[in-house]
Design a protein around this motif. Structure first.
Motif, PDB file in Angstrom:
ATOM      1  N   SER A  35       0.874  -1.176   0.000  1.00 54.34           N
ATOM      2  CA  SER A  35       0.000   0.000   0.000  1.00 54.34           C
ATOM      3  C   SER A  35       0.909   1.222   0.000  1.00 54.34           C
ATOM      4  N   GLN A  47       0.919   5.753  -0.502  1.00 50.72           N
ATOM      5  CA  GLN A  47       0.180   7.000  -0.595  1.00 50.72           C
ATOM      6  C   GLN A  47       1.091   8.059  -1.200  1.00 50.72           C
ATOM      7  N   THR A  48       0.534   8.824  -2.129  1.00 51.20           N
ATOM      8  CA  THR A  48       1.272   9.963  -2.668  1.00 51.20           C
ATOM      9  C   THR A  48       1.065  11.132  -1.718  1.00 51.20           C
ATOM     10  N   THR A  49       2.104  11.944  -1.595  1.00 50.54           N
ATOM     11  CA  THR A  49       2.012  13.089  -0.692  1.00 50.54           C
ATOM     12  C   THR A  49       2.408  14.386  -1.397  1.00 50.54           C
ATOM     13  N   ASP A  87      -3.786  13.804  -3.012  1.00 50.98           N
ATOM     14  CA  ASP A  87      -3.113  12.610  -2.521  1.00 50.98           C
ATOM     15  C   ASP A  87      -3.892  11.365  -2.955  1.00 50.98           C
ATOM     16  N   ASP A  91      -4.226   7.018  -2.659  1.00 51.78           N
ATOM     17  CA  ASP A  91      -3.893   5.771  -1.976  1.00 51.78           C
ATOM     18  C   ASP A  91      -3.975   4.643  -2.991  1.00 51.78           C
ATOM     19  N   THR A  92      -2.928   3.819  -3.047  1.00 53.81           N
ATOM     20  CA  THR A  92      -2.858   2.730  -4.017  1.00 53.81           C
ATOM     21  C   THR A  92      -2.521   1.431  -3.296  1.00 53.81           C
ATOM     22  N   TYR A 148       4.869   4.159   2.080  1.00 53.73           N
ATOM     23  CA  TYR A 148       4.414   2.808   1.742  1.00 53.73           C
ATOM     24  C   TYR A 148       4.311   1.955   2.998  1.00 53.73           C
TER      25      TYR A 148
END
Length: 158
Positions: free
Chosen positions: A57, A59-61, A103, A105-106, A141
């Motif tokens: 998992s 996340q872009t910030t 942002d 979430d992947t 991550y």
């Protein structure tokens, strides 16, 4: 556990609880995520089918996202303590065209299979799955739901 030449041997491994580094250089000591012990037993031409899976998992910030994770599989002989690097895999999540997006979430599943051949019977090994390098820029991550197994098979059977 010892098997005859017809019986596959399943080995379940253990997951290590570690703090995931946000940066890790190839010059730094690797971080072991999981390991599995294997004994080839009485199998005539043993091959080991290694399997590791996880959920990644991240996340872009911010803009200019970069998340690069290099995984490494090593084999350690229990008798000689010899370490052999078997394979490396690289996951890369990057923003190709910088954009101003919220942002994100992947969640990415990762499954790695590796067949280790050319082994001899009555040998004992530990396979370790490691983080060899981590590069992050505007990303965080987390790794979860890890599973590691190895199956010893007779390489001569069809």
């Amino acid at each position: 556990m010892h098997g005859d030449s017809q019986t596959p041997i399943l080995n379940c491994g253990r997951i290590r609880r570690v703090k995931f580094p946000q940066q890790l250089s190839m010059d730094d000591p690797p971080v072991t995520l999981a390991e599995v012990a294997v004994n080839t037993g009485k199998v005539n031409l043993p091959s080991v089918l290694f399997n590791y899976s996880q959920v990644l998992s991240f996340q872009t910030t911010g803009a200019n996202l970069d998340l690069t994770i290099t995984y490494r599989l090593i084999r350690i002989s229990r008798a000689s303590k010899t370490v052999k690097n078997l394979e490396e895999w690289t996951f890369r999540g990057a923003e190709i065209i910088p954009t101003d997006v919220p942002d994100l979430d992947t969640i990415e599943p990762l499954v790695v299979n590796f067949c280790d051949t050319g082994l001899e019977k009555d040998q004992s090994f530990v396979y370790r799955f490691q983080l060899a390098e981590v590069i992050t820029n505007n990303a965080r991550y987390r790794i979860s739901d890890q599973v590691i197994t190895a199956i010893v098979l007779d390489g001569a059977s069809d």
